[in-house]
Write an enzyme that holds these catalytic residues in place. Structure first.
Site, PDB file in Angstrom:
ATOM      1  N   LYS A 180      14.169  -3.778  18.944  1.00 58.58           N
ATOM      2  CA  LYS A 180      15.651  -4.056  18.614  1.00 58.58           C
ATOM      3  C   LYS A 180      16.824  -3.222  18.693  1.00 58.58           C
ATOM      4  CE  LYS A 180      12.702  -7.446  19.350  1.00 58.58           C
ATOM      5  NZ  LYS A 180      12.107  -8.581  20.853  1.00 58.58           N
TER       6      LYS A 180
HETATM    7  C1  LIG Z   1      10.898  -8.939  19.648  1.00 60.28           C
HETATM    8  C2  LIG Z   1      11.117 -10.504  20.351  1.00 60.28           C
HETATM    9  C3  LIG Z   1       9.931 -12.137  19.224  1.00 60.28           C
HETATM   10  C4  LIG Z   1       9.095 -11.147  18.512  1.00 60.28           C
HETATM   11  O1  LIG Z   1       9.926  -9.939  17.373  1.00 60.28           O
HETATM   12  P1  LIG Z   1       8.813  -9.637  16.625  1.00 60.28           P
HETATM   13  O2  LIG Z   1       9.181  -9.073  14.904  1.00 60.28           O
HETATM   14  O3  LIG Z   1       7.949  -8.741  16.833  1.00 60.28           O
HETATM   15  O4  LIG Z   1       7.340 -10.448  15.989  1.00 60.28           O
HETATM   16  C5  LIG Z   1      10.059 -12.648  19.637  1.00 60.28           C
HETATM   17  N1  LIG Z   1      11.368 -13.537  20.639  1.00 60.28           N
HETATM   18  C6  LIG Z   1      11.854 -12.311  21.231  1.00 60.28           C
HETATM   19  C7  LIG Z   1      13.042 -13.203  22.172  1.00 60.28           C
HETATM   20  C8  LIG Z   1      12.641 -11.167  21.596  1.00 60.28           C
HETATM   21  O5  LIG Z   1      12.824 -10.905  22.000  1.00 60.28           O
END
Ligand SMILES: *Cc1c(COP(=O)(O)O)cnc(C)c1O
Length: 377
Positions: A180
């Site tokens: 992210k």
């Molecule tokens: C990355 C992501 C998650 C999970 O995030 P984590 O912090 O790795 O648990 C959940 N939903 C979406 C849409 C994502 O892109």
């Protein structure tokens, strides 16, 4: 090799983490509190509750809404698998809805098509940073007495009608995974505008304790904690929060640069006939966390073929967003078999994600476009 994304971490983050280590207070403490305050402020939310990752944040959201067996939760299959898994964590049933082929997001129409008398909640995803149409989805949920949770994992810095994308959300969950735009290694946040929910979430992430460990130490007096309900350990550490505070201060600059690079793609990509690519919707702005393109039907090669050819030229792309109902964990379930998701299946089969990172040069940009153009010929 040109990577698909590079975490934008520098010496400041390293120093901030080292300072926490030297302070001796590494678990959830004052930095977490400060990061919660600053992040909520930046996203226009009343309260922030830091958690260990976005998946645990979404799990807490399901839990505070009291969802359990027999309840249905509408979600897009077109999302990272965690969006589906968290519904199962509380024993509820995930009901897959389709997405708009232009945004890759759920809409009031695609959700309405699968609502039943058992529907209790919707998790709507701002996929890859692209905002969903919040007002119309919220209006549909209000009309049916259904709770709306934002999966804002990818959406830090995206906007809806000129405001941060989840500023009106009752519950939104965010991710700070390195994939992210803002990273703490692992990490997440739940934001809410409801003070009572924030108090409950704080308890639930810390074993259901009546007094947090940090507060107990700060008070100095002897106060025994009570464990008021069965809860979880979903805390963030102060080391992560210290890194998060620096990352947050850079976020606007990171997004400005991504939008600049995305615009450059918009100028170059039309040379590939029939290729569709992500752009802002009329109601908001994406942070371009993922810059995806959809191969035209006229191209016979599969996404894997195209990615393989690009890789041979030193470019690392990724397949587009996955579809949970096609994965082995869900494909055999009644919910997956019942689901009719033509737009999802088309997008997941025909889209791919192109490299886009802060440090990317124009020459690298040109190389990506040339490799893609060559591969789809
Ligand atoms: C990355 C992501 C998650 C999970 O995030 P984590 O912090 O790795 O648990 C959940 N939903 C979406 C849409 C994502 O892109």
């Amino acid at each position: 090799m040109i990577p698909v994304i590079k975490p934008f971490l520098g010496e400041e983050e390293a120093l901030a983490a080292a300072e926490v280590v030297r302070s001796g207070w590494v678990a959830q403490g004052p930095r977490v509190g400060e990061f919660e305050k600053q992040f909520a402020l930046a996203q226009g939310a009343g309260h922030g509750v830091a958690v260990s990752n976005c998946t645990t944040g979404l799990h807490l959201a399901m839990h505070v809404l009291g969802l359990s067996a027999g309840d249905e939760v509408v979600i897009p299959s077109f999302s990272f698998i965690a969006t589906t898994n968290v519904v199962r964590y509380v024993g509820a049933t995930p009901v897959f809805c389709d997405v708009d082929p232009n945004t890759g997001n759920v809409t009031a129409e695609t959700i309405a098509a699968v609502i039943t008398p058992r529907t209790r909640a919707v998790i709507a995803v701002h996929q890859g940073g692209m905002p969903f149409d919040v007002d119309s989805v919220q209006a549909l949920c209000d009309e049916h007495g259904i709770q709306l949770v934002h999966d804002s994992a990818c959406a830090a810095g995206s906007t809806y009608k000129g405001k941060p994308v989840s500023s009106t959300a009752n519950l939104a969950a965010w991710s700070f995974h390195p994939r992210k735009l803002l990273t703490t290694g692992e990490g997440g946040m739940v934001t809410t505008n409801d003070a009572d929910l924030a108090v409950r979430l704080r308890k639930l992430r810390e074993h259901g304790m009546s007094v947090s460990a940090a507060d107990r130490h700060a008070q100095g007096s002897v106060k025994l904690e009570e464990y008021e309900e069965v809860a979880f350990n979903y805390r963030m550490t102060d080391m992560q929060a210290a890194v998060g505070l620096i990352q947050l201060s850079k976020l606007d600059g990171v997004i400005a640069r991504r939008r600049e690079l995305a615009e450059r793609y918009h100028k170059l990509l039309p040379e590939i006939e029939g290729l569709r690519f992500v752009t802002d919707p009329e109601y908001g702005t994406t942070n371009y966390q993922s810059f995806w393109v959809v191969l035209p039907d006229s191209v016979e090669k599969s996404v894997v073929d195209v990615l393989t050819e690009m890789s041979a030229k030193g470019i690392s792309g990724r397949r587009g967003i996955m579809a949970a109902h096609l994965e082995p964990a869900y494909a055999g379930t009644d919910e997956a078999q019942r689901a009719e998701l033509p737009a999802t299946e088309h997008l997941t089969r025909r889209s791919l994600i192109l490299p886009l990172f802060h440090q990317m040069t124009d020459a690298e940009h040109d190389q990506v476009v040339a490799a893609l153009a060559g591969a789809v010929k």
